[in-house]
Design an enzyme around this catalytic site. Sequence first.
Site, short mmCIF file in Angstrom:
data_model
loop_
_atom_site.label_atom_id
_atom_site.label_comp_id
_atom_site.label_asym_id
_atom_site.label_seq_id
_atom_site.Cartn_x
_atom_site.Cartn_y
_atom_site.Cartn_z
N TYR A 33 -25.89 10.23 -48.52
CA TYR A 33 -26.21 8.59 -49.05
C TYR A 33 -27.19 9.17 -50.02
O TYR A 33 -28.24 9.58 -50.29
CB TYR A 33 -26.03 7.03 -48.71
CG TYR A 33 -27.94 7.05 -47.63
CD1 TYR A 33 -28.45 5.97 -48.37
CD2 TYR A 33 -27.89 8.31 -46.22
CE1 TYR A 33 -29.78 5.97 -47.50
CE2 TYR A 33 -28.61 7.93 -45.61
CZ TYR A 33 -29.62 7.28 -46.74
OH TYR A 33 -31.20 6.38 -45.79
N ARG A 52 -30.27 14.96 -56.07
CA ARG A 52 -30.49 14.58 -54.49
C ARG A 52 -29.08 14.25 -53.74
O ARG A 52 -29.04 15.32 -53.21
CB ARG A 52 -31.65 13.43 -54.11
CG ARG A 52 -32.03 13.42 -52.49
CD ARG A 52 -33.11 13.05 -52.48
NE ARG A 52 -32.74 11.90 -52.48
CZ ARG A 52 -33.59 10.90 -52.46
NH1 ARG A 52 -34.58 10.90 -51.95
NH2 ARG A 52 -33.20 9.09 -52.23
N ARG A 99 -9.84 13.33 -35.35
CA ARG A 99 -11.23 13.63 -34.64
C ARG A 99 -11.21 14.95 -33.58
O ARG A 99 -10.94 15.28 -32.40
CB ARG A 99 -11.81 12.11 -33.58
CG ARG A 99 -13.34 12.17 -33.30
CD ARG A 99 -13.35 11.19 -32.41
NE ARG A 99 -14.79 11.65 -31.77
CZ ARG A 99 -15.88 11.78 -31.60
NH1 ARG A 99 -14.58 13.39 -30.66
NH2 ARG A 99 -16.77 12.39 -30.28
N HIS A 101 -14.59 18.31 -33.95
CA HIS A 101 -15.76 18.66 -34.87
C HIS A 101 -16.21 19.49 -36.03
O HIS A 101 -16.61 18.97 -37.31
CB HIS A 101 -17.09 18.70 -33.56
CG HIS A 101 -17.47 17.78 -32.44
ND1 HIS A 101 -16.22 17.74 -30.92
CD2 HIS A 101 -18.37 17.29 -31.97
CE1 HIS A 101 -16.94 16.72 -30.70
NE2 HIS A 101 -18.10 16.23 -30.86
N LYS A 148 -30.36 13.96 -46.83
CA LYS A 148 -30.02 12.46 -47.03
C LYS A 148 -28.79 12.29 -46.36
O LYS A 148 -28.11 11.35 -47.40
CB LYS A 148 -30.32 11.99 -47.85
CG LYS A 148 -30.70 9.99 -48.21
CD LYS A 148 -30.66 9.74 -49.41
CE LYS A 148 -31.87 8.30 -49.98
NZ LYS A 148 -32.93 8.25 -48.93
N GLU A 181 -43.26 11.33 -42.51
CA GLU A 181 -43.14 10.50 -43.70
C GLU A 181 -42.65 8.79 -42.91
O GLU A 181 -43.50 9.09 -41.47
CB GLU A 181 -41.84 10.44 -44.25
CG GLU A 181 -41.19 10.99 -43.42
CD GLU A 181 -39.58 11.92 -44.00
OE1 GLU A 181 -40.23 11.17 -45.48
OE2 GLU A 181 -38.76 12.51 -43.92
#
Length: 281
Positions: A33, A52, A99, A101, A148, A181
């Site tokens: 995101y 990014r 579903r 993996h 991210k 952070e």
Amino acid sequence: MATIACLNGELTSIEDAKISVWDRGFLFGDAVYEVILYREGRYRLFDEHRSRLSRSLREIEIVGCDLERLYERMDRTVAAVGAADAIVYIHITRGVAPRRHAFPNPPVEPTELIVAWPYDDSTNAMLRETGVGVIAAADLRWKRRDIKSTNLLANVLACEEAKRADCFEAILYDDEGYITEATHSSLLWVRDDELQATAEGFEILPGTTRRFVVELAREERIPFVERRISLDELKDSDEILLAGTSIEILPVVAIDSDKVGDGKPGPTTRRLQAAYQRLAR
């Protein structure tokens, strides 16, 4: 003005945006995101956010996402909100598949979600003047924090701990006691007339606002150094500041109820805040 969603190119109200229960972002957190600030008719640090996002997609091997089309959809979504200032949230998953993996083979179409809503800076503007308190918490996140991704459970738990302590953020430290952070913002500090921060790498997210702050420091002739620092050393810093898309540059005036410096936003932070406002406009 309302919150508007754009799901796979279709503009809709936030209530009507629906995804499949088989979406891999929902099932596995198999998604990345970005959050972009739209102020006074312009995107802040757009190229940096774009870079990014591209890197995040590449690092987890999500293919088939047309970023030019995505940003055209983002423009349409922001226009539909009809506000001069807005927050834009971009969320891309590997797509919908049974579903399992392992990645779907052949690859499926990624799910692209854009959500935009009006932004009011008044609360953050007040906090930039007064400063905020934070707590220290153990960094329990996975080892690729430079991506991210939407795998944010450890961030959520630490942030909730901060909220219960009536603090704005949680500053994270690793197994060796070194600072990494904060849960949803970059962390910098001032010691010996230098602006300092944890070195970029797998341990932290490459913050777009942090990089902008470093550029501001260079223009203001404030030395910048990347280094490791313990929690005790951090608490002994002259100044501490958070950097993020919506908070911009936010002074930290207390950690775990211990005052930072004299308990007020410091002069270096004020210089950087002023430089940010000049260049952002």
